[in-house]
Design an enzyme around this catalytic site. Structure first.
Site, PDB file in Angstrom:
ATOM      1  CD  GLU A 197      44.676  33.384  41.892  1.00 28.92           C
ATOM      2  OE1 GLU A 197      44.955  34.447  41.400  1.00 28.92           O
ATOM      3  OE2 GLU A 197      43.711  32.878  41.895  1.00 28.92           O
TER       4      GLU A 197
ATOM      5  CG  ASN B  81      46.424  34.704  37.819  1.00 31.52           C
ATOM      6  OD1 ASN B  81      45.179  34.739  38.005  1.00 31.52           O
ATOM      7  ND2 ASN B  81      47.343  34.357  38.244  1.00 31.52           N
TER       8      ASN B  81
ATOM      9  CG  ASP C 279      45.762  38.583  39.696  1.00 34.36           C
ATOM     10  OD1 ASP C 279      45.506  37.538  38.890  1.00 34.36           O
ATOM     11  OD2 ASP C 279      44.865  38.527  40.757  1.00 34.36           O
TER      12      ASP C 279
END
Length: 629
Positions: free
Chosen positions: A220, A304, A346
């Site tokens: 992220e 992801n 995700d």
């Protein structure tokens, strides 16, 4: 030091909470037509087996999954379906750390080893002496800047033991080995710097031979996924394999043979991205690693792609949301498979890969079982990566199936993410139908046991820019219970050879603990609202439940004490994604970690103290341990 000095307290049964357990058993579901491929509950074995190398002493637990195959199966059988209802607390140990407790303790010989979430303190507890004194404490003092960089809480998924060393990771991007006799560090290796690049480490290492395998976290943040191999004796980096980029970086060479044509080609880790996107493309490796010593291959999944906004990264985005089979000595990739091409939701591929053997299509094969976040349960040939079974293990609507010719999901166009537009009711949510929480396999039943989710999301994407060390995300979502039960969690038994549910237990809250299977035909799991349960491995009947002081995101384990008695241990301490998803919903427990150790009738070397606590009708309070200086 004594029990009182270091926070180890021998206790009896929690009588009031045990009474609550009798009226809080989940309703067992053997058949439910709302979920595809549910079979009648079966008491016999599927015939699947596993290689339990390295065949450590049966009473020990030396790594988080116990064996290289990631089965989390123990051969201990003192605790059975006939006597498990007599489990009581033998002793506890608590801390003042507010982060998610996701690891299991280890037991080697007469010593238990515990590693906390940040600040990642390690303890060695002497199980052979009354009072259970602490032999040593190691405080690595990692950089607190890492707390603000970790996407999903300052967690740690536990240590591993090898060759007289306790090996584990620190949140601030380091790996450390501690001498188990002295508690002194043997080496400490920095792999990333969260203040600069946003990289943290939360995973449990795997040691294969003389190689320590450590991946990274921070997808992220746009961190580029990497798997590092360190020398067990020195901590020196032996090799590094990236998840994205040119073949030389990914360690794809002439010995690489992908299972499907679309995965073969030069530098796909570059060409499947927009220009330069692979350089901060995610694919981090923060889950579990398995090892097949016969094939000499390790199996590691990737996270992801970054950013999570798919419109900004057209293409399949290889090798994110995938799994690699590599040589542990060189890192060279033998094969790889991408579970979710161009991942829009995700759906990391980091979930554990359980290595079993079984008959499919009349042929005995070396198999790899993977319940992916995308909701499909895959059984694959682990020598080649070929998919043999791929069926939903939970309700999903983002895809309608898996194309048998290519292995690619058949995407539902109505559930694709869009910038600036809310897409309603995508199932599963961003943490998938199952997240990192590890499942277990029992060779006695041939079944997989897993905590799964029934959670959907409403999703809106927003374009983002990449700035090193800052969030590179772009997903705005709201979650809600979905699926066939209307409840957030579920515990299931899964037949890996047919891709069928065998039975299930719905749970009101998220089920996000690890799972333990034993030769006593008892399976243990926990819930995020604090219920620790034992169920019959063959029919799913709940045999025992105990309400603990916090939610359970840890991993249950079992060991044989120096007194010859089998114990069950679990750390309760809610946090991580479970707290993010559930928030402050009614009934969700407070944070704070406690190690609970159970035995039949609560007996232990401290039985006299336990009996005194039991006569008072409640557990004696545990003194704190592990608090930062």
């Amino acid at each position: 030091m004594s029990v009182a000095a270091k926070g180890l307290v021998a206790t009896g049964a929690l009588s009031a909470l045990s009474a609550m357990a009798a009226c809080n058993q989940p309703a067992h579901t053997a058949v439910n037509p709302a979920v595809p491929s549910i079979a009648q509950a079966q008491r016999g074995s599927t015939g699947a087996s596993a290689n339990f190398a390295p065949n450590d002493p049966p009473g020990e637990w030396r790594r988080q999954a116990r064996d290289y195959a990631n089965t989390r199966f123990s051969p201990l059988n003192q605790i059975t379906t006939a006597n498990v209802a007599r489990l009581k607390i033998a002793w506890t140990m608590n801390d003042s750390i507010p982060y998610g407790h996701e690891g299991a303790p280890l037991v080697v010989g007469d010593t238990m080893y515990v590693v906390t979430p940040f600040p990642n303190v390690a303890y060695a507890i002497d199980l052979s002496k009354p009072g259970l004194p602490v032999k040593w404490t190691y405080k690595p003092n990692p950089d607190p800047v890492a707390i603000g960089k970790a996407c999903c809480d300052a967690v740690n998924r536990g240590p591993t033991y090898a060759d007289g060393k306790l090996v584990y990771t620190l949140l601030d991007g380091e790996a450390v080995a501690v001498d188990v006799k002295t508690g002194k560090p043997v080496w400490r290796t920095r792999l990333g710097n969260p203040a600069i690049d946003g990289m943290t480490i939360t995973m449990s290492p795997l040691v294969a031979g003389n190689v320590v395998l450590v991946g990274d976290s921070g997808g992220e943040m746009g961190v580029r996924g990497q798997l590092n191999a360190l020398d067990l004796n020195s901590g020196k980096i032996l090799w590094k394999a990236y998840s994205t980029g040119p073949d030389a970086d990914v360690k794809i060479g002439s010995d690489f043979h992908a299972p499907y044509p679309w995965l073969n080609g030069k530098d796909l880790g570059v060409s499947s991205w927009p220009a330069g996107g692979w350089q901060h493309g995610g694919g981090t490796i923060w889950g579990w690693i398995s090892y097949d010593p016969d094939l000499n291959l390790i199996y590691a999944g990737t996270s992801n792609p970054s950013p999570r906004v798919p419109e900004q990264r057209p293409g399949d985005n290889l090798w994110s949301s995938a799994v690699f089979a590599r040589s542990p000595q060189t890192g060279a990739a033998k094969w790889a498979f991408q579970f979710t091409p161009h991942d829009q939701w995700d759906y990391d591929g980091v979930n554990e890969n359980v290595l079993i053997d079984g008959v499919i299509g009349g042929q005995t094969r070396k198999l790899m079982v993977h319940l992916d976040r995308n909701g499909f349960g895959y059984t694959m040939d682990r020598a080649t990566g070929q998919i043999l079974v791929a069926k939903p293990f939970a309700p999903i609507n983002w895809a309608t199936g898996i194309d048998p010719a290519t292995g690619r999901p058949i995407v539902n166009p109505d559930k694709q993410a869009k910038v600036g537009e809310k897409v309603m009711d995508i199932c599963p949510t961003h943490i998938g139908s199952k997240d990192w929480q590890p499942m277990a396999f029992s060779p006695r039943t041939g079944l997989i046991y897993a905590d799964v989710f029934n959670i959907c999301m409403d999703l809106t994407d927003h374009k983002v820019s990449y700035i090193p060390g800052t969030p590179y995300d772009g997903m705005d979502l709201q979650t809600h219970a979905g699926g066939h039960t209307g409840k957030w969690g579920e515990f299931i038994a899964w037949n890996p050879l047919t891709g069928q549910r065998v039975w299930s237990l719905p749970e009101n809250f998220i089920t996000m603990s690890g799972v333990l299977a034993t030769a006593g035909d008892v399976v243990f799991y926990g819930t995020s609202d604090g219920w620790f349960r034992a169920v019959d491995a063959r029919d799913g009947k709940v045999l025992w439940s105990q309400k603990l002081g916090s939610g359970i995101n840890g991993q249950p384990m079992t060991y044989l004490g120096p007194d010859g008695r089998q114990y069950i241990a679990i750390v309760a301490g809610v946090g991580g994604v479970a707290s993010q998803v559930m928030g402050s919903k009614n009934g969700f427990p407070s944070r704070g970690g406690t190690l609970y150790v159970f035995s039949i009738d609560g007996l232990s070397p401290n039985t006299a103290v336990a009996g005194m606590a039991s006569t008072q009708g409640a557990a004696a309070p545990a003194a704190p341990y592990g608090a930062p200086d």
